[in-house]
Design an enzyme around this catalytic site. Structure first.
Site, PDB file in Angstrom:
ATOM      1  N   ASP B   7       0.865  -1.180   0.000  1.00 39.46           N
ATOM      2  CA  ASP B   7       0.000   0.000   0.000  1.00 39.46           C
ATOM      3  C   ASP B   7       0.906   1.236   0.000  1.00 39.46           C
ATOM      4  OD1 ASP B   7      -2.169   1.698   0.177  1.00 39.46           O
ATOM      5  OD2 ASP B   7      -2.319   1.546   2.354  1.00 39.46           O
ATOM      6  N   GLU B  67      -2.814  -1.970  -4.937  1.00 37.52           N
ATOM      7  CA  GLU B  67      -4.115  -1.450  -5.374  1.00 37.52           C
ATOM      8  C   GLU B  67      -3.945  -0.497  -6.547  1.00 37.52           C
ATOM      9  OE1 GLU B  67      -6.759   0.404  -2.577  1.00 37.52           O
ATOM     10  OE2 GLU B  67      -7.028  -1.440  -1.433  1.00 37.52           O
ATOM     11  N   ASP B 139      -2.196   0.970   7.203  1.00 40.37           N
ATOM     12  CA  ASP B 139      -1.615   0.774   5.866  1.00 40.37           C
ATOM     13  C   ASP B 139      -1.068  -0.643   5.705  1.00 40.37           C
ATOM     14  OD1 ASP B 139      -1.982   3.526   4.842  1.00 40.37           O
ATOM     15  OD2 ASP B 139      -0.679   4.012   6.516  1.00 40.37           O
TER      16      ASP B 139
END
Lengths: 167, 167
Positions: B7, B67, B139
């Site tokens: 992330d 992502e 995170d």
């Protein structure tokens, strides 16, 4: 002193190397690193990193410079530019080359004399300021312009240092 | 198979390592790489690259995932994220680790069951899906969620391959 100017982009990253001896500037080399849009992003970033690493190993710059990015309303294009720019800054930093950053209007003012110059004016001024330089393209011209701005900045900083601390 | 979820962020990059054996997932490690806002950008990117390189050398993942970024209307924050993300993708790619990319809603659906889950729900589900995992922060939890999504995706791809090409 050898200086490297950089104009980062995912599709095309321009680079330009100049030699600065006092106020005398001369062209050393310039080029554009291109990566194909059809390739996967990690591969494109790796190619950019490796190609720029080769440029740095070849010319061994004593300093580098890049334009500040203002970003625009298109989040996806700002993201692409950011990814390429991160890799470009990393390539210089991991090679131990310090990087200056200049606002685009400062670069335009340094090479054309006005903060609102366009890409064509930049290219024309590069041909004038660096006679004999064969430009690889508009991004290479922008990179040379940043390198020249950096040279001016370093020269003024040295001049200022001489005035403040007389030797 | 060892999988690494990521992330990315300039201030904090979350990472999470899981082990996937068929449908059985287990937690290996997770953490957050932080860089100080007061530091110069090239230095921050270098620290991020080196710290993530150390994680990859330690856990030797067979695959990684991140992502997709949608970007937002704040160009400066999108640019910062892009710069960190470029360096994160490069760290995996230069280590020879292939990187999958998943839309945030796919990740949320994979771990919470709904595309609209918030950060707290993700953290709660990580504690449930990976019992015994001590989360370094939100995170790191998001990074583990991406790793789990990747594991599910790879398992379905294998199941599909078994159906299509019977051995």
């Amino acid at each position: 002193m050898i200086l490297l100017g950089l104009d980062p982009g995912l599709g095309t990253t321009g680079w330009g190397v100049i030699s600065a001896e006092g106020n005398r500037l001369s062209h050393v080399a310039n080029g554009q690193i291109k990566t194909e849009p059809g390739m996967q992003l990690p591969r494109r970033l790796t190619l950019l990193f490796e190609a720029l690493g080769a440029v740095i190993r070849t010319y061994q710059p004593g300093g580098a410079a890049v334009e500040e990015v203002l970003g625009n309303s298109n989040a996806q294009s700002t993201l692409k530019l950011g990814q390429a720019r991160g890799v470009v800054l990393l390539a210089a930093a991991t090679a131990g080359v310090a990087i200056g950053e200049y606002h685009p209007s400062i670069v335009k003012k340094a090479v054309v004399g006005t903060g609102g110059a366009d890409k064509k004016q930049i290219q024309a001024m590069m041909a004038h300021l660096l006679p004999g330089a064969k430009l690889a393209g508009p991004d290479a011209a922008d990179a040379l312009a940043v390198a020249i701005t950096h040279a001016h900045h370093l020269a003024s900083a040295r001049a200022l240092a001489r005035r403040v601390i007389p030797s």
